[in-house]
Design an enzyme around this catalytic site. Structure first.
Site, PDB file in Angstrom:
ATOM      1  N   SER A 555       0.950  -1.043  -0.341  1.00  0.00           N
ATOM      2  CA  SER A 555       0.192   0.172   0.354  1.00  0.00           C
ATOM      3  C   SER A 555       0.608   1.753   0.294  1.00  0.00           C
ATOM      4  O   SER A 555       1.859   1.276  -0.757  1.00  0.00           O
ATOM      5  CB  SER A 555      -1.119  -0.079   1.339  1.00  0.00           C
ATOM      6  OG  SER A 555      -1.996   0.746   1.322  1.00  0.00           O
ATOM      7  N   ASP A 641      -9.796  -3.133  -5.844  1.00  0.00           N
ATOM      8  CA  ASP A 641      -8.760  -2.739  -4.976  1.00  0.00           C
ATOM      9  C   ASP A 641      -9.292  -1.376  -4.527  1.00  0.00           C
ATOM     10  O   ASP A 641      -9.126  -0.439  -5.586  1.00  0.00           O
ATOM     11  CB  ASP A 641      -7.616  -2.802  -4.778  1.00  0.00           C
ATOM     12  CG  ASP A 641      -7.381  -1.807  -3.353  1.00  0.00           C
ATOM     13  OD1 ASP A 641      -7.548  -1.705  -3.166  1.00  0.00           O
ATOM     14  OD2 ASP A 641      -5.315  -2.082  -3.120  1.00  0.00           O
ATOM     15  N   HIS A 676      -8.424  -4.844  -1.906  1.00  0.00           N
ATOM     16  CA  HIS A 676      -6.919  -4.169  -1.022  1.00  0.00           C
ATOM     17  C   HIS A 676      -6.070  -5.268  -0.385  1.00  0.00           C
ATOM     18  O   HIS A 676      -4.993  -5.428  -0.349  1.00  0.00           O
ATOM     19  CB  HIS A 676      -7.083  -3.352  -0.454  1.00  0.00           C
ATOM     20  CG  HIS A 676      -6.378  -2.419   0.123  1.00  0.00           C
ATOM     21  ND1 HIS A 676      -5.280  -1.469  -0.653  1.00  0.00           N
ATOM     22  CD2 HIS A 676      -5.922  -2.101   1.266  1.00  0.00           C
ATOM     23  CE1 HIS A 676      -4.183  -0.920  -0.225  1.00  0.00           C
ATOM     24  NE2 HIS A 676      -4.316  -1.021   0.977  1.00  0.00           N
TER      25      HIS A 676
END
Length: 703
Positions: A555, A641, A676
């Site tokens: 991320s 995501d 995600h």
């Protein structure tokens, strides 16, 4: 190197369709902008509507990655079997008491998803309230958002996401019949707060841009379309969340970005009364609240805040009747360098979690007497966290402790007698000897005279003579710290002679709020330089082999990996970037994307601020890819995501391949059924970890 062992077929050649834009007098050319589906909002809800041309690119990338990683398939299976063997399959959490029952979650042997259960406190058989495996049957992706039982213990509101897009649908189960009621609430953020009478619940609804901006009240037996809007924010830079306070009387609506917050209270006894503001929002003022019905002469709020330049936070009190900032009075004053991470309030006790010199501790304060005592530990590096409970009238504090060598322990602590009771120690079925491993904490000198904490794990018999392969993990954003906690998965690397290092770079809060402030906005490059400094220190101290270091992040940590690739490609044998936020400039220039306006306090607003534009452009990984030799790179993405959209890593990999001057592999694997967090099942997620670790071993290890 992996690509020197086996040459896969030629990688996909992604078509260039240049898109030109001008910002602050600078012309940007994005040859892969077309990989963003203009209908991306619909793709989040239904991945099957993805543009076929884009899907073809992602599928070709997946096929190429599979072919390139084919030599590691046996290793991947071995790693997966090891990791699975360290997990107690029929594991259960420690029951948390609430009135006549104690609630907990567990897994059955072979099960991927949790079971939500309860047992009577006076004895009796277990009752399975929700069976995650049954609910997930037949679905390519399933994430159980949890279950919240009603105050009368007759119902459970449960939510699930079956796309990976974090759009949760909430339903209500009758615990007497085991059947769901007709209530269906779509596109919620996941959690609910019940009213005291168990006839309704509050929830947060996501808007068309996937932003949590509104709070609704749903009454049982009514259609979701009839739900009453209780609260909303029209500022796209602020998100909304809701949580029940420990006393049970109120719920807190928090309106927040990364540097400011505002709290509103909902009276759960009177759900039709409008929410009440605690104190108005101020720029860079953060606060969160708890309620006590009778402290110091009446009902009060306990407030953790950075008001009055309390950068590392303090705790104040205010009368419930007049909760505004003018009435705040210090209870736990600000102490620079003592970062107050969180707190809880029960009838007799104020308990706070602090971090001092990079290590956490728990401080217990008797509300009546005002005396305090500390719960601390002796290991050089460890993780400590408070586990929330349901009850207000209790002397029991539950906390979790672990270190990089010590499996997680769950303790119940009697605040009055100071007695500790071990409720659970994490089992490692395949065996684990903590004495076979060593954990250390180093301080690496940074470019500007600071020192960067580094937590290390290695086997005690691993020679630290400059020959050990090393994986450096880092995050360094949003004020989130990376605890030196136990992980069964990373033992598969360490048992193969790796050193596992966590670089606690600026952008986190390991050394207080200042550590966060010095790793954001214009100071963001400190994060990247800190990880480079930590890596160089490990090599200089002969802990890591200079040509056998792999860096890993996800991320915002994946953005860090992208920056390292451009800044010091010579320092790393390989890079692993999970759902990497690598197209920072283009994303921050597009205020229609879900997270862009709330992210400006973290990265800067390049639309309106030329200085922020130039700062972001100076490090944005996608914008700084250039003609140079890059190490082997593995990028992992999720199609649905909503946090880091799939096109960011897809564009990044395409540009890397076009511009790099060497033959080391650059691979992209997109999970077409997830978002995600990758695969939601506990074992399926291990397959993704095994893939990453097999890549690391192939490019830097001894196998």
């Amino acid at each position: 190197m992996l690509d020197r062992v086996s040459r896969p077929p030629a990688p996909p050649c992604v078509e260039e369709r240049p898109s030109v834009s001008v910002h602050h007098g600078v012309t940007l050319v994005d040859e892969y902008a077309w990989l963003r589906d203009p209908n991306w909002q619909a793709v989040m809800r239904d991945p099957s509507v993805l543009d076929p041309a884009i899907r073809a690119v992602l599928e070709a990338e997946n096929a190429h990655a599979e072919a390139a990683l084919a030599p590691t398939v046996t290793l991947q299976e071995t790693l997966f079997a090891e990791m699975k063997g360290r997990i107690k399959e029929d594991d259960a959490g420690v029951p948390s008491p609430d009135g006549p029952f104690a609630y907990y979650s567990r897994h059955r042997e072979g099960g991927e998803h949790p079971l939500i259960c309860r047992i009577p406190r006076d004895g009796g058989a277990e009752e399975i309230l929700l069976d995650g495996d049954a609910l997930a049957a037949g679905k390519a992706f399933f994430s159980l958002g949890g279950g919240e039982h009603s105050p009368d213990h007759r119902l459970v509101a449960w939510s699930a996401d079956d796309r990976g897009s974090e759009f949760f649908t909430t339903r209500v189960r009758d615990l007497a019949t085991g059947e769901d009621l007709t209530d269906v609430v779509p596109e919620a953020s996941g959690g609910v707060v019940w009213t005291t009478d168990s006839r309704a619940f509050f929830y947060v609804k996501l808007d068309e841009q996937h932003r949590p901006t509104k709070v609704f009240l749903h009454r049982l037996g009514t259609a979701a379309s009839d739900d009453r809007e209780v609260f909303r924010t029209d500022d796209p830079g602020f998100f909304v969340s809701i949580a029940r306070l420990q006393s049970g009387r109120f719920a807190e609506i928090s309106v927040h970005d990364h540097e400011s917050a505002e709290a509103w209270l909902i009276d759960l006894d009177a759900p039709d009364v409008a929410p009440r503001l605690v104190t108005p929002r101020e720029k860079q003022l953060r606060y969160d609240v708890e309620h006590h019905p009778a402290f110091d002469g009446g009902p009060v709020l306990f407030i953790r805040t950075n008001a009055d330049d309390a950068e590392d936070f303090k705790i104040v009190t205010a009368p419930l009747a007049t909760p505004g900032r003018a009435h705040w009075r210090d209870l736990v004053p600000h102490r620079p360098g003592v970062f107050v991470l969180g707190f809880s309030v029960t009838r007799e006790w104020l308990v706070r979690l602090e971090r001092v010199d990079g290590l956490p501790r728990i401080v217990v304060r008797h509300l009546g007497r005002g005396d305090e005592h500390v719960i601390a530990f002796d290991e050089e590096a460890y993780s400590l966290g408070m586990a929330g409970g349901y009850e207000f009238d209790t002397d029991t504090l539950r906390f979790n402790y672990s270190s990089m060598t010590t499996p997680t322990e769950t303790w119940d602590y009697d605040c009055a007698t100071r007695e500790r009771v071990l409720r659970k120690r994490q089992e490692v079925p395949s065996g684990h000897d903590p004495a076979a491993y060593v954990t250390r904490r180093l301080l690496a000198p940074a470019h500007d005279g600071e020192t960067v904490p580094v937590s290390l794990l290695a086997r005690r018999d691993t020679p630290l003579d400059g020959t050990a392969p090393t994986l450096v993990y880092a995050y360094g954003s949003y004020g989130m710290s990376t605890p030196a906690a136990f992980s069964t998965s990373r033992l598969s690397l360490v048992d193969r002679g790796f050193v596992y290092a966590i670089a606690h770079a600026r952008g986190g809060t390991e050394k207080g709020w200042r550590w966060y402030r010095e790793g954001k906005l214009a100071a963001k490059p400190n994060t990247f330089k800190d990880v480079i400094a930590a890596t160089e220190h490990l090599i200089r101290e002969k802990i890591a082999a200079p040509d056998r270091v792999v860096a890993h992040g996800g991320s915002a940590g994946g953005m860090l990996i992208g920056a390292l690739a451009n800044m010091r490609p010579d320092l790393y044998a390989g890079l692993i970037a999970e759902v990497p936020f690598v197209d920072v400039l283009n994303t921050m220039l597009d205020e229609t994307l879900p997270l862009t306006p709330p992210e400006w306090p973290e990265w800067g607003d390049p639309i309106r601020d030329a200085a922020a534009f130039h700062t972001i452009r100076s490090y944005s990984p996608y914008d700084n890819v250039g003609p140079q030799a890059y190490p082997a790179i593995l990028a992992l993405a999720g199609l649905t995501d909503p946090r880091v959209t799939y096109w960011e890593p897809a564009k990044w990999v395409a540009r890397l391949r076009r511009l790099k001057t060497n033959d080391d592999l650059v691979l992209l694997r997109t999970n077409l059924d997830a978002g995600h967090g990758g695969a939601a099942g506990r074992f399926e997620r291990l397959r993704e970890v095994a893939l990453s670790y097999a890549f690391a071993i192939a490019v830097a290890g001894r196998e």
